[in-house]
Scaffold this motif. Structure first.
Motif, PDB file in Angstrom:
ATOM      1  N   GLU A  19      -7.200   0.811  -2.094  1.00 19.96           N
ATOM      2  CA  GLU A  19      -8.226   0.084  -0.905  1.00 19.96           C
ATOM      3  C   GLU A  19      -8.457  -0.954  -0.551  1.00 19.96           C
ATOM      4  N   SER A  24       1.070  -1.290  -0.065  1.00 20.35           N
ATOM      5  CA  SER A  24       0.416  -0.152   0.213  1.00 20.35           C
ATOM      6  C   SER A  24       1.115   1.117  -0.393  1.00 20.35           C
ATOM      7  N   SER A  58      -5.844  -2.663   1.300  1.00 21.62           N
ATOM      8  CA  SER A  58      -5.277  -1.886   2.299  1.00 21.62           C
ATOM      9  C   SER A  58      -4.996  -2.940   4.100  1.00 21.62           C
TER      10      SER A  58
END
Length: 336
Positions: free
Chosen positions: A299, A288, A302
């Motif tokens: 996303e 990330s 994450s």
């Protein structure tokens, strides 16, 4: 399936339970404890949910002995003996159910007994410390305050924590080797025959119920020994470290991932589970932080979603390795 707060990438026991030590004991049941469950599931076909109870009996035996008698090896030996005897006795009592019930019914009985035992431990606060558990001291030779030699040897301080680290490692490794000897003995071969076809084994003269009971007792004793080792390493024993549903879930996942037909599946299962549990979040954090940002992918990757991907990886492992990693590798080797 929470990540251990004590986990550390380092292999030094001074910084926390390492991968090598967690494979054998650690702060969750490791290979030695998991192998006892594989002894039941993989070699007799018995699915028991009471294994955490045997594990707890060994841990609480040592904890109560150290709390009552003080930090001494005599107390550890007495606690180990009493915990092992208690586990064997409960194993006999549970084994009696094997004479009357089979398959899923026995599993449900063991689940009910384990749940009742967990409630009992929580309620007997005057003896077990209740939900708070028991904290105690271990012999000084097993504490960081003890120094065998001044300075360092090969970059490591030879203190009590290092001694405890390798003592637990060696004892658990010996236990694992003893279980390997058991499953490769005539007794173990009878267990395999019972697993394959219990009716046929009984027809040729083996007392199936007696062998299943003996397997349950042996697994209970070794599980109690594993619990005692963790009690010594953590210097704390409570429901959260011995009897929680999370522990039983973790163990069953390790069984499925490693493979149920061999004790080596315990080593593989714990290794894969430990690596994923401790380093998956770190790997996702590394991904990330890269300069390439793809909105949806970033996303999804994450670090906060590491549990989701852990579940996905377990589902994938079951799909691609239906008989576990070890079982699938053996099947592939036979084809070649």
């Amino acid at each position: 399936m929470s990540r251990s707060p004590n986990a550390s990438p380092s292999l030094s026991p001074n910084l926390g339970p390492s991968l090598a030590q967690r494979l054998i004991s650690g702060d969750r049941p490791g290979s030695a404890a998991l192998a006892t469950l594989l002894l039941l599931i993989g070699y007799t076909g018995i699915v028991s949910f009471a294994h955490t109870m045997f594990f707890a009996l060994g841990a609480y035996g040592v904890a109560l002995a150290l709390t009552s008698l003080g930090p001494s090896f005599a107390a550890i030996g007495l606690g180990l003996l009493l915990g092992g005897l208690a586990a064997a006795l409960v194993g006999v009592l549970l084994g009696l159910f094997l004479l009357r019930v089979r398959a899923i019914f026995f599993s449900m009985v063991t689940l009910a007994v384990a749940s009742a035992f967990a409630v009992l431990v929580s309620q007997l606060s005057f003896l077990t410390g209740g939900e708070d558990g028991l904290s105690y001291a271990v012999p000084r030779v097993l504490t960081p305050a003890f120094r065998l030699v001044d300075g360092t040897v090969l970059g490591a301080r030879i203190d009590g924590r290092l001694i405890a680290y390798y003592a637990v490692l060696v004892i658990a490794l010996i236990s694992f080797l003893m279980m390997l000897r058991i499953v490769n003995s005539p007794f173990g071969r009878v267990l395999k025959a019972i697993r394959e076809n219990g009716f046929r084994a009984e027809a040729i003269g083996y007392e199936v119920a007696r062998y299943r009971m003996l397997a349950n007792i042996v697994a209970a004793i070794f599980a109690a020994l594993s619990g005692a080792l963790i009690a010594i390493w953590l210097k704390y024993t409570g429901p959260a470290t011995t009897l929680s549903l999370e522990i039983m879930t973790d163990v069953l996942l390790m069984v499925v991932v490693g493979g149920m037909g061999t004790l080596y599946g315990a080593v593989i299962g714990v290794a894969v589970f430990t690596l994923m549990q401790n380093y998956l979040q770190d790997l996702m954090r590394l991904v990330s932080t890269t300069d390439v940002k793809v909105p949806v992918v970033t996303e999804l990757l994450s670090p906060d979603r590491w549990l989701f991907w852990l579940g996905v990886l377990f589902v994938a492992s079951v799909y691609f390795f239906p008989s576990g990693i070890v079982g699938s590798l053996r099947a592939w080797s036979r084809r070649d």
